[in-house]
Design an enzyme around this catalytic site. Structure first.
Site, PDB file in Angstrom:
ATOM      1  N   ASP A   1      39.870  36.888  24.222  1.00  0.00           N
ATOM      2  CA  ASP A   1      39.026  35.981  24.999  1.00  0.00           C
ATOM      3  C   ASP A   1      39.956  35.105  25.815  1.00  0.00           C
ATOM      4  O   ASP A   1      40.679  34.258  25.268  1.00  0.00           O
ATOM      5  CB  ASP A   1      38.158  35.126  24.070  1.00  0.00           C
ATOM      6  CG  ASP A   1      37.331  34.108  24.853  1.00  0.00           C
ATOM      7  OD1 ASP A   1      37.380  34.130  26.098  1.00  0.00           O
ATOM      8  OD2 ASP A   1      36.644  33.295  24.203  1.00  0.00           O
TER       9      ASP A   1
ATOM     10  N   SER B   1      40.870  37.393  45.109  1.00  0.00           N
ATOM     11  CA  SER B   1      39.741  37.892  45.905  1.00  0.00           C
ATOM     12  C   SER B   1      40.040  37.560  47.353  1.00  0.00           C
ATOM     13  O   SER B   1      40.737  36.580  47.639  1.00  0.00           O
ATOM     14  CB  SER B   1      38.441  37.203  45.491  1.00  0.00           C
ATOM     15  OG  SER B   1      37.407  37.510  46.404  1.00  0.00           O
TER      16      SER B   1
ATOM     17  N   TYR C   1      33.796  29.902  42.394  1.00  0.00           N
ATOM     18  CA  TYR C   1      34.512  31.167  42.176  1.00  0.00           C
ATOM     19  C   TYR C   1      35.738  31.264  43.094  1.00  0.00           C
ATOM     20  O   TYR C   1      36.864  31.527  42.630  1.00  0.00           O
ATOM     21  CB  TYR C   1      33.561  32.341  42.437  1.00  0.00           C
ATOM     22  CG  TYR C   1      34.235  33.696  42.420  1.00  0.00           C
ATOM     23  CD1 TYR C   1      34.538  34.335  41.223  1.00  0.00           C
ATOM     24  CD2 TYR C   1      34.573  34.347  43.607  1.00  0.00           C
ATOM     25  CE1 TYR C   1      35.158  35.571  41.207  1.00  0.00           C
ATOM     26  CE2 TYR C   1      35.190  35.590  43.602  1.00  0.00           C
ATOM     27  CZ  TYR C   1      35.490  36.200  42.410  1.00  0.00           C
ATOM     28  OH  TYR C   1      36.107  37.420  42.397  1.00  0.00           O
TER      29      TYR C   1
ATOM     30  N   LYS D   1      39.831  31.370  42.401  1.00  0.00           N
ATOM     31  CA  LYS D   1      40.692  32.466  42.866  1.00  0.00           C
ATOM     32  C   LYS D   1      41.789  31.950  43.808  1.00  0.00           C
ATOM     33  O   LYS D   1      42.893  32.510  43.852  1.00  0.00           O
ATOM     34  CB  LYS D   1      39.845  33.538  43.553  1.00  0.00           C
ATOM     35  CG  LYS D   1      38.897  34.280  42.592  1.00  0.00           C
ATOM     36  CD  LYS D   1      39.673  35.082  41.542  1.00  0.00           C
ATOM     37  CE  LYS D   1      38.774  36.010  40.752  1.00  0.00           C
ATOM     38  NZ  LYS D   1      39.521  36.844  39.798  1.00  0.00           N
TER      39      LYS D   1
HETATM   40  N1  LIG Z   1      33.778  43.427  42.482  1.00  0.00           N
HETATM   41  C1  LIG Z   1      34.211  42.824  43.571  1.00  0.00           C
HETATM   42  O1  LIG Z   1      33.689  43.014  44.672  1.00  0.00           O
HETATM   43  C2  LIG Z   1      35.364  41.852  43.508  1.00  0.00           C
HETATM   44  C3  LIG Z   1      35.883  41.359  44.711  1.00  0.00           C
HETATM   45  C4  LIG Z   1      36.971  40.512  44.674  1.00  0.00           C
HETATM   46  C5  LIG Z   1      37.551  40.171  43.455  1.00  0.00           C
HETATM   47  N2  LIG Z   1      37.021  40.656  42.310  1.00  0.00           N
HETATM   48  C6  LIG Z   1      37.693  40.312  41.043  1.00  0.00           C
HETATM   49  O2  LIG Z   1      38.222  41.512  40.505  1.00  0.00           O
HETATM   50  C7  LIG Z   1      38.186  41.477  39.081  1.00  0.00           C
HETATM   51  C8  LIG Z   1      37.406  42.675  38.550  1.00  0.00           C
HETATM   52  O3  LIG Z   1      36.136  42.705  39.140  1.00  0.00           O
HETATM   53  P1  LIG Z   1      35.025  43.733  38.600  1.00  0.00           P
HETATM   54  O4  LIG Z   1      33.874  43.655  39.547  1.00  0.00           O
HETATM   55  O5  LIG Z   1      35.662  45.012  38.280  1.00  0.00           O
HETATM   56  O6  LIG Z   1      34.629  42.943  37.247  1.00  0.00           O
HETATM   57  P2  LIG Z   1      33.713  43.416  36.016  1.00  0.00           P
HETATM   58  O7  LIG Z   1      32.705  42.326  35.819  1.00  0.00           O
HETATM   59  O8  LIG Z   1      33.248  44.816  36.188  1.00  0.00           O
HETATM   60  O9  LIG Z   1      34.746  43.380  34.803  1.00  0.00           O
HETATM   61  C9  LIG Z   1      35.272  42.182  34.339  1.00  0.00           C
HETATM   62  C10 LIG Z   1      35.814  42.410  32.946  1.00  0.00           C
HETATM   63  O10 LIG Z   1      36.343  41.161  32.481  1.00  0.00           O
HETATM   64  C11 LIG Z   1      35.954  41.001  31.132  1.00  0.00           C
HETATM   65  N3  LIG Z   1      35.944  39.577  30.771  1.00  0.00           N
HETATM   66  C12 LIG Z   1      35.083  38.626  31.208  1.00  0.00           C
HETATM   67  N4  LIG Z   1      35.350  37.465  30.615  1.00  0.00           N
HETATM   68  C13 LIG Z   1      36.406  37.668  29.794  1.00  0.00           C
HETATM   69  C14 LIG Z   1      37.140  36.832  28.908  1.00  0.00           C
HETATM   70  N5  LIG Z   1      36.834  35.541  28.716  1.00  0.00           N
HETATM   71  N6  LIG Z   1      38.174  37.367  28.228  1.00  0.00           N
HETATM   72  C15 LIG Z   1      38.483  38.680  28.375  1.00  0.00           C
HETATM   73  N7  LIG Z   1      37.819  39.521  29.194  1.00  0.00           N
HETATM   74  C16 LIG Z   1      36.794  39.019  29.892  1.00  0.00           C
HETATM   75  C17 LIG Z   1      34.567  41.617  31.065  1.00  0.00           C
HETATM   76  O11 LIG Z   1      34.161  41.941  29.739  1.00  0.00           O
HETATM   77  C18 LIG Z   1      34.736  42.845  31.949  1.00  0.00           C
HETATM   78  O12 LIG Z   1      35.177  43.965  31.226  1.00  0.00           O
HETATM   79  C19 LIG Z   1      37.577  40.119  38.710  1.00  0.00           C
HETATM   80  O13 LIG Z   1      38.611  39.200  38.476  1.00  0.00           O
HETATM   81  C20 LIG Z   1      36.804  39.737  39.960  1.00  0.00           C
HETATM   82  O14 LIG Z   1      36.662  38.348  40.084  1.00  0.00           O
HETATM   83  C21 LIG Z   1      35.945  41.489  42.297  1.00  0.00           C
END
Ligand SMILES: NC(=O)c1ccc[n+]([C@@H]2O[C@H](COP(=O)([O-])OP(=O)(O)OC[C@H]3O[C@@H](n4cnc5c(N)ncnc54)[C@H](O)[C@@H]3O)[C@@H](O)[C@H]2O)c1
Length: 262
Positions: A72, A152, A166, A170
């Protein structure tokens, strides 16, 4: 100098041990797959242990090396325990990729202090905790190391409304990246940030927030004509942890289909 370059060596992670936070799903899961495919032993670290185990199981079934760990990122002790366990179980630690993150949205006036704190707690403080713990091990072992933080494109430019907390978290990740890179360079440890554009993931779709005004996000299709895939991000992460990028640190790599270039 003559002859051809052995390109596969530049992407060879054989013998390396990597922690990928957020490895249970989305970009993190794909990153685990890419790093294992390059030969690394991957610690799939996530708060969601059953899904982390599923990711690790799929990699092992395909012939790769992976182990699931529960962490966590909101808990200092949990992060310390993760890094200690991976180092003890796998014998070394070469790579840390901070993918885990929360993507809750809320408009500025409706952003509670609780939401602000929650996003900063996991996205920024959580990344600080993993970097601090991994850096101690990497420095002690003296083998250098690679650290990649997923920020991001919103960290450097507003994309659509509802992302104040958010994107601020970031943006903090970028400051963390540059300063950690500066301090750790003397130890052969590189620290870079990757800024994804819009990537369709189930986790993003599940994230709480007000309905998105589809008219307002019509501009979201980037010049390259499609939203991102998790593999677009994972292949760039592979570059940032591989020998190919060894003379690069403190940088931000934008992988967004050209969105910020519009
Ligand atoms: N999806 C997008 O368009 C996008 C764009 C820019 C940046 N991001 C960033 O990229 C990363 C991945 O995005 P995604 O869409 O694949 O995310 P996702 O939500 O599919 O996966 C996030 C993972 O983080 C884990 N997680 C959450 N809280 C946690 C904690 N306290 N401790 C440990 N694990 C934890 C979740 O269980 C999950 O497996 C994130 O940091 C997100 O902010 C995503």
């Amino acid at each position: 100098m003559s002859g051809l370059i052995n390109i596969s060596e530049l992407y060879d992670l054989g013998g390396k041990v990597a922690i990928v936070t957020g490895g249970a799903e989305g970009m993190g899961k794909e990153t685990c797959r890419f790093l294992a495919s390059a030969g690394a032993t991957v610690a799939v670290a996530d708060i969601n242990l059953p899904w982390a185990q599923k990711t690790a199981g799929e990699i092992v079934a395909a012939g790769g090396k992976a182990h699931a760990y529960q962490v966590d990122l909101g808990s200092e002790q949990s992060v310390v325990d993760l890094v200690r366990s991976v180092r003890a179980d796998q014998g070394r630690l070469d790579i840390l990729v901070n993918v885990a993150g929360l993507q809750d949205r809320e408009f500025l006036e409706d952003t509670s202090v609780e939401l602000w704190d929650k996003l900063h707690h996991v996205n920024l403080r959580g990344s600080f905790l993993t970097i601090r713990a991994a850096a101690k091990v990497m420095k002690t072992d003296g083998n250098g190391g690679r650290i990649v933080n997923i920020a991001s494109m919103g960290a450097v430019h507003p994309i659509f409304e509802g992302l104040v907390a958010y994107n601020a978290s970031k943006s903090g990740v970028l400051g963390l990246t540059r300063n950690a890179a500066y301090e750790l360079a003397a130890h052969g440890i590189t620290v870079n940030a990757l800024l994804p554009g819009n990537v369709t993931t189930e986790g993003q779709a599940r994230s709480p927030g007000p309905p998105i005004d589809m008219e307002k996000i019509k501009h979201m299709t980037p010049p390259l004509g499609r939203t991102g895939r998790t593999s677009d991000i994972a292949s760039a992460i592979l570059f940032l942890v591989a020998p190919a990028s060894q003379w690069m640190t403190g940088q931000t790599l934008v992988v967004d289909g050209g969105h910020l270039n519009k």
